[in-house]
Scaffold this active site. Structure first.
Site, PDB file in Angstrom:
ATOM      1  N   ASP A  72      14.021  41.564  11.869  1.00 16.44           N
ATOM      2  CA  ASP A  72      14.231  42.610  12.871  1.00 16.44           C
ATOM      3  C   ASP A  72      13.901  42.024  14.244  1.00 16.44           C
ATOM      4  O   ASP A  72      13.609  40.830  14.364  1.00 16.44           O
ATOM      5  CB  ASP A  72      13.362  43.838  12.576  1.00 16.44           C
ATOM      6  CG  ASP A  72      14.043  45.151  12.972  1.00 16.44           C
ATOM      7  OD1 ASP A  72      14.667  45.175  14.057  1.00 16.44           O
ATOM      8  OD2 ASP A  72      13.949  46.135  12.222  1.00 16.44           O
ATOM      9  N   GLY A  83      15.069  38.328  15.175  1.00 15.49           N
ATOM     10  CA  GLY A  83      16.414  37.917  15.530  1.00 15.49           C
ATOM     11  C   GLY A  83      17.320  39.114  15.757  1.00 15.49           C
ATOM     12  O   GLY A  83      16.864  40.260  15.814  1.00 15.49           O
ATOM     13  N   ASP A  84      18.597  38.822  15.843  1.00 18.41           N
ATOM     14  CA  ASP A  84      19.620  39.819  16.127  1.00 18.41           C
ATOM     15  C   ASP A  84      20.610  39.818  14.970  1.00 18.41           C
ATOM     16  O   ASP A  84      21.309  38.828  14.742  1.00 18.41           O
ATOM     17  CB  ASP A  84      20.324  39.463  17.446  1.00 18.41           C
ATOM     18  CG  ASP A  84      21.467  40.401  17.788  1.00 18.41           C
ATOM     19  OD1 ASP A  84      21.715  41.368  17.040  1.00 18.41           O
ATOM     20  OD2 ASP A  84      22.135  40.159  18.818  1.00 18.41           O
ATOM     21  N   PHE A  85      20.672  40.915  14.209  1.00 25.64           N
ATOM     22  CA  PHE A  85      21.553  40.907  13.036  1.00 25.64           C
ATOM     23  C   PHE A  85      23.031  40.899  13.402  1.00 25.64           C
ATOM     24  O   PHE A  85      23.887  40.737  12.540  1.00 25.64           O
ATOM     25  CB  PHE A  85      21.225  42.014  12.030  1.00 25.64           C
ATOM     26  CG  PHE A  85      21.108  43.418  12.551  1.00 25.64           C
ATOM     27  CD1 PHE A  85      22.059  43.973  13.379  1.00 25.64           C
ATOM     28  CD2 PHE A  85      20.029  44.214  12.170  1.00 25.64           C
ATOM     29  CE1 PHE A  85      21.966  45.277  13.830  1.00 25.64           C
ATOM     30  CE2 PHE A  85      19.915  45.527  12.612  1.00 25.64           C
ATOM     31  CZ  PHE A  85      20.886  46.061  13.446  1.00 25.64           C
ATOM     32  N   HIS A 116      24.527  53.249   9.180  1.00 27.15           N
ATOM     33  CA  HIS A 116      24.882  54.567   9.728  1.00 27.15           C
ATOM     34  C   HIS A 116      24.594  54.667  11.229  1.00 27.15           C
ATOM     35  O   HIS A 116      25.021  55.617  11.880  1.00 27.15           O
ATOM     36  CB  HIS A 116      24.207  55.693   8.948  1.00 27.15           C
ATOM     37  CG  HIS A 116      22.735  55.858   9.186  1.00 27.15           C
ATOM     38  ND1 HIS A 116      22.040  56.947   8.727  1.00 27.15           N
ATOM     39  CD2 HIS A 116      21.823  55.072   9.825  1.00 27.15           C
ATOM     40  CE1 HIS A 116      20.764  56.840   9.080  1.00 27.15           C
ATOM     41  NE2 HIS A 116      20.618  55.718   9.744  1.00 27.15           N
TER      42      HIS A 116
END
Length: 347
Positions: free
Chosen positions: A204, A230-232, A250
């Protein structure tokens, strides 16, 4: 039932619907003032509570009287107040406390965004963006108080879903997991505690991971788990067997979901899988149950707060296909909570 009684029941229900926003505000105000924690297991006078919270005695007395009508507190003629069984759920240290949820839904940013629901319906765009001029997740980076409330509330939701998730999801011995957007690690900690051969990573942002290492340590799984910031949307930890996405997709539009899923597909082992833990919207022409009330509410919330939505199984299948995955099956974790696991496998 006589017709006039039926009409009265309908009128009472209608009144609850109309004034629901006010009930939420009264509860949220009490929680932000710390009233459930100040009362605790004892009783307090209104005068003591007013002094401890720095509030106006008369105004606070009126609030507590109204909360008494909602069943949150019990008031007596000698100006004493105590918590009802319902009210005890809103203490911060109560088992399965709903304090974080009441705190979040009473936050001005939350109800201001909901105040723009009509704009969302007219334009299809998030009401939050209309109010604040930026997306919800970008705004969290500039509002530490809201971010903290949001992450605490998400942890509460995870705790509610944990027993069903741990019971309902099967893992193979020795598998390595990534909890994508896993926040404080509540879900991964519970899964690893139940599966002594499993290893995992909570992935995350730096801010979301603030409490994750401590959560893993308290659960006794720190030797089999780590955290990675990090950045997904960019990249995910590579070479793992299972990528968990609990209440993540969602939050995002279809294009963004495909990017996340494609990153899972790129990172996973050839025999890996993606587990999407989510509510499911029934097809338009299918019967709905009581649990779908909260799913319908969640879908409206995604419209107001984010670019996302709750989806049907067919809609998830289409997202998987665009990301190089295929639908592997669906398992119901809880009909009461409308919680499901939708599995995606490599194509």
């Amino acid at each position: 039932m006589p017709e006039h009684e039926s009409e009265l029941d309908a009128a009472r229900q209608a009144t609850s619907l109309i004034f629901g926003f006010a009930f939420s505000q009264m509860l949220g105000t009490a929680v932000r003032l710390g009233i459930p924690d100040l009362i605790g297991e004892t009783s307090k006078t209104v005068a003591d509570l007013a002094a401890e919270t720095g509030t106006d005695h008369d105004a606070l007395r009126r609030l507590l009287r109204a909360l008494g009508q909602l069943g949150v507190v019990v008031t007596t003629g000698d100006d004493l107040v105590e918590l009802s069984p319902l009210g005890r759920l809103f203490r911060s240290q109560a088992p399965h406390s709903l304090h974080p949820m009441a705190e979040l839904y009473g936050d001005p940013a939350w109800w201001q965004a909901w105040g723009s629901l009509e704009a969302s319906i007219r334009t299809g765009r998030p009401g939050f963006d209309a109010v604040f001029g930026t997306g919800f997740f970008d705004h969290l980076g500039t509002d530490p108080a809201l971010a903290a409330r949001f992450h605490r509330a998400m942890s509460t939701i995870s705790e509610i879903q944990l027993p069903d998730a741990v019971r309902g999801i099967s893992f193979t011995q020795g598998e390595r997991l990534v909890d994508v957007g896993g926040g404080d690690g509540t879900l991964l900690a519970a899964i690893l505690a139940a599966g002594p051969s499993l290893h995992g990573t909570v992935f995350d942002t730096e801010a979301a991971l603030e409490r994750a290492a401590e959560m893993l340590r308290k659960a006794g799984v720190a030797d089999r788990a780590d955290t990675e910031a990090g950045d997904f949307f960019a990249t995910l930890p590579a070479g793992r067997d299972v990528y968990l996405l609990k209440n993540i997709l969602h939050d995002w539009d279809d294009e963004s979901c495909v990017r996340i899923l494609r990153n899972c597909r790129t990172a996973m082992q050839p025999t890996g899988r993606v587990l999407v833990i989510t509510a499911l919207v029934p097809d338009w022409d299918q019967p709905t149950g009581d649990a779908n009330l909260m799913t319908a509410f969640g879908d409206m919330e995604m419209l107001v707060m984010t670019t996302g939505r709750e989806r049907t199984v067919g809609e998830y299948e289409r997202l998987f296909d665009q990301a190089g995955l295929r639908l592997g099956g669906t398992v119901t974790l809880s009909t009461e909570l409308d919680s499901h696991v939708v599995t995606a496998l490599p194509r």
